[in-house]
Design a protein around this motif. Sequence first.
Motif, PDB file in Angstrom:
ATOM      1  N   THR A   1     -51.793   9.530  35.056  1.00  0.00           N
ATOM      2  CA  THR A   1     -50.994  10.495  34.289  1.00  0.00           C
ATOM      3  C   THR A   1     -51.107  10.220  32.797  1.00  0.00           C
ATOM      4  O   THR A   1     -50.982   9.062  32.352  1.00  0.00           O
ATOM      5  CB  THR A   1     -49.517  10.423  34.706  1.00  0.00           C
ATOM      6  OG1 THR A   1     -49.397  10.773  36.092  1.00  0.00           O
ATOM      7  CG2 THR A   1     -48.670  11.379  33.875  1.00  0.00           C
ATOM      8  N   PHE A   2     -51.348  11.285  32.030  1.00  0.00           N
ATOM      9  CA  PHE A   2     -51.331  11.235  30.572  1.00  0.00           C
ATOM     10  C   PHE A   2     -50.052  11.944  30.113  1.00  0.00           C
ATOM     11  O   PHE A   2     -49.896  13.144  30.341  1.00  0.00           O
ATOM     12  CB  PHE A   2     -52.555  11.940  29.983  1.00  0.00           C
ATOM     13  CG  PHE A   2     -53.872  11.394  30.453  1.00  0.00           C
ATOM     14  CD1 PHE A   2     -54.458  10.304  29.830  1.00  0.00           C
ATOM     15  CD2 PHE A   2     -54.529  11.979  31.542  1.00  0.00           C
ATOM     16  CE1 PHE A   2     -55.672   9.801  30.271  1.00  0.00           C
ATOM     17  CE2 PHE A   2     -55.734  11.486  31.990  1.00  0.00           C
ATOM     18  CZ  PHE A   2     -56.313  10.392  31.350  1.00  0.00           C
ATOM     19  N   THR A   3     -49.146  11.222  29.488  1.00  0.00           N
ATOM     20  CA  THR A   3     -47.863  11.795  29.071  1.00  0.00           C
ATOM     21  C   THR A   3     -47.928  12.210  27.611  1.00  0.00           C
ATOM     22  O   THR A   3     -48.321  11.406  26.744  1.00  0.00           O
ATOM     23  CB  THR A   3     -46.727  10.792  29.290  1.00  0.00           C
ATOM     24  OG1 THR A   3     -46.651  10.462  30.689  1.00  0.00           O
ATOM     25  CG2 THR A   3     -45.393  11.380  28.838  1.00  0.00           C
ATOM     26  N   VAL A   4     -47.529  13.457  27.326  1.00  0.00           N
ATOM     27  CA  VAL A   4     -47.601  14.001  25.970  1.00  0.00           C
ATOM     28  C   VAL A   4     -46.259  14.637  25.593  1.00  0.00           C
ATOM     29  O   VAL A   4     -45.459  14.998  26.465  1.00  0.00           O
ATOM     30  CB  VAL A   4     -48.730  15.056  25.856  1.00  0.00           C
ATOM     31  CG1 VAL A   4     -50.080  14.430  26.136  1.00  0.00           C
ATOM     32  CG2 VAL A   4     -48.493  16.232  26.809  1.00  0.00           C
TER      33      VAL A   4
ATOM     34  N   THR B   1     -50.517  16.586  18.910  1.00  0.00           N
ATOM     35  CA  THR B   1     -51.959  16.589  19.174  1.00  0.00           C
ATOM     36  C   THR B   1     -52.412  15.191  19.548  1.00  0.00           C
ATOM     37  O   THR B   1     -52.001  14.192  18.924  1.00  0.00           O
ATOM     38  CB  THR B   1     -52.730  17.097  17.938  1.00  0.00           C
ATOM     39  OG1 THR B   1     -52.350  18.459  17.679  1.00  0.00           O
ATOM     40  CG2 THR B   1     -54.234  17.039  18.166  1.00  0.00           C
ATOM     41  N   TYR B   2     -53.301  15.122  20.552  1.00  0.00           N
ATOM     42  CA  TYR B   2     -53.744  13.847  21.116  1.00  0.00           C
ATOM     43  C   TYR B   2     -55.268  13.773  21.136  1.00  0.00           C
ATOM     44  O   TYR B   2     -55.951  14.787  21.283  1.00  0.00           O
ATOM     45  CB  TYR B   2     -53.189  13.686  22.535  1.00  0.00           C
ATOM     46  CG  TYR B   2     -51.687  13.637  22.564  1.00  0.00           C
ATOM     47  CD1 TYR B   2     -51.013  12.422  22.572  1.00  0.00           C
ATOM     48  CD2 TYR B   2     -50.939  14.814  22.541  1.00  0.00           C
ATOM     49  CE1 TYR B   2     -49.622  12.379  22.567  1.00  0.00           C
ATOM     50  CE2 TYR B   2     -49.549  14.775  22.536  1.00  0.00           C
ATOM     51  CZ  TYR B   2     -48.900  13.556  22.548  1.00  0.00           C
ATOM     52  OH  TYR B   2     -47.527  13.506  22.534  1.00  0.00           O
TER      53      TYR B   2
ATOM     54  N   LEU C   1     -59.797  16.552  20.558  1.00  0.00           N
ATOM     55  CA  LEU C   1     -58.379  16.671  20.226  1.00  0.00           C
ATOM     56  C   LEU C   1     -57.774  17.759  21.100  1.00  0.00           C
ATOM     57  O   LEU C   1     -58.335  18.852  21.232  1.00  0.00           O
ATOM     58  CB  LEU C   1     -58.194  17.020  18.755  1.00  0.00           C
ATOM     59  CG  LEU C   1     -58.689  15.996  17.729  1.00  0.00           C
ATOM     60  CD1 LEU C   1     -58.435  16.499  16.320  1.00  0.00           C
ATOM     61  CD2 LEU C   1     -58.032  14.635  17.936  1.00  0.00           C
ATOM     62  N   VAL C   2     -56.617  17.463  21.689  1.00  0.00           N
ATOM     63  CA  VAL C   2     -55.911  18.408  22.553  1.00  0.00           C
ATOM     64  C   VAL C   2     -54.481  18.529  22.054  1.00  0.00           C
ATOM     65  O   VAL C   2     -53.783  17.517  21.908  1.00  0.00           O
ATOM     66  CB  VAL C   2     -55.922  17.942  24.022  1.00  0.00           C
ATOM     67  CG1 VAL C   2     -55.122  18.897  24.893  1.00  0.00           C
ATOM     68  CG2 VAL C   2     -57.348  17.820  24.542  1.00  0.00           C
ATOM     69  N   THR C   3     -54.059  19.749  21.781  1.00  0.00           N
ATOM     70  CA  THR C   3     -52.689  19.988  21.339  1.00  0.00           C
ATOM     71  C   THR C   3     -51.841  20.444  22.530  1.00  0.00           C
ATOM     72  O   THR C   3     -52.224  21.361  23.261  1.00  0.00           O
ATOM     73  CB  THR C   3     -52.653  21.047  20.231  1.00  0.00           C
ATOM     74  OG1 THR C   3     -53.413  20.577  19.111  1.00  0.00           O
ATOM     75  CG2 THR C   3     -51.225  21.313  19.780  1.00  0.00           C
TER      76      THR C   3
END
Length: 543
Positions: free
Chosen positions: A204-207, A212-213, A264-266
Amino acid sequence: MSNVHYSSILTIILVLVALQSVYADNPYRYYTWKITYGDIYPLGVKQQGILINGQFPGPQIDCVTNDNLIISVYNYLNEPFLISWNGIQQRRNSWQDGVYGTTCPIPPRKNFTYTLQAKDQIGSFFYFPSLGMHKAAGGYGAIRVYSRPRIPVPFAPPAHDFTVLAGDLYKRSHRQLKYILDSGHSLPLPDGLVINGRGWNGYTFTVDQGKTYRFRISNVGIATSINFRIQGHTMKLVEVEGSHTLQTTYTSLDIHLGQSYSVLVTANQAPNDYYVVVSSRFTRRVLTTTAVLHYSNSWTKVSGPIPGGPTTQITWSIYQARSIRWNLTASGPRPNPQGSYHYGLIKPTRTIMLANSAPYINGKQRYAVNSVSYVDPDTPLKLADYFNIGGVYNLGSISDQPYNGNAYIGTPVMAANFRSYVEIIFQNWENSVQSWHIDGYSFFVVGMNGGQWTPASRLHYNLRDTVARCTTQVYPKSWTAIYMALDNVGMWNIRSEDWSRRYLGQQFYLRVYSPAHSWRDELPIPKNALLCGKARHHHTRPL
């Protein structure tokens, strides 16, 4: 004091000064790794994995341009072991490259300390075990090289920096895979795919919504290209294997064996959970796995159909590959813009064409480059070269052009001159996608197209803003052309990233030679270098 004695003392002093100046003024980072076997369950069944400090994947290396990395590796396996550093160029220092052509394996219950430097590099890379089929059992991990504080980066600092180590996996052990290959057979399709060592929805990637990651994605598999996508989100490409790119937006990315990308993912969607999808490309049966992108304010679990992606479409992939361009105004590891190096204005002094093939030799499946199928000698090539040991390899034992005769087994080493500028054509006449890697270098992918390469193909080269990288794909019945400045003296592995092909011969070594024999061009043999084979009774150096 005699002149001879004075000269000896002066030589020793100069040696010490030179060795200290090599890595002076740059930080040191120290690591101690214990290599063991352990049980892993990424595909739902127990299998034996290679662990580093009990971890699968192994520990992440975070460093800054020019940092020195001192990595002490203790081998607790019951067999020899080596680690190589995919994309780390080992400037002047092929001794540390960690492939059998340069480095003796670490024996069981012994250790070896690597001394690396991320010299003039930034970007996303990974390390992996290089002997036999060890790579199929894990033992890999991420390497992240950050820019120095005063070097501008062409995007705002992300809220977090995620690593994605994705690739195929077999349920069979690396020994069983090796047995299949040694018996003269090809490997079957892998049993599944994993993301950071986990299977379906296992990671799991928690945002946080609105932030932006950065995602650094590497294909660490041994057999298949992959496609990466995140449900409902777009990705802005910013870096490829140490090159800042034009910031093009994609809904999915093809990532071939051994390649690394940064996007980059927002988190700009409704607060839910979303699939992070990896699927195989160009395979008869599509393999798929997922992780989860979890919004921190989400109370909705991921559900529903998995978003589809490309499967066997080659033209789509070629167009995407051509769309990846160099950011000419961005700084690289140094403050000057990447585009200040005008690679397209330099005329190559030599053209090398490398054709892969899949011959049967003595009734067994092998793979070859220009009709030579590589086998490891009993002594690393670099040691044989340094100690002038005969009978290990013949320089020039592979041609610059494809050889139309029957394929044969050998230990091919190609000769090359330091500071020359070469054009290399990877010609693929087979029906499968190839992935080629060159240790010690970053090269410019100036062109790729279908069919047979000819001199007229140069008319369509990108000589302005193609990306510089260390691993490139070659599509079926196609060619890929690169330009490369031979500015790194040493013995360098050129190989297929399809590990069964590499294991069965689709590789060779490039010996980049400087007649000056100066430490300015190449560092001396490490004092702690392991000696094996015909080099066993030689000595390294006293200092």
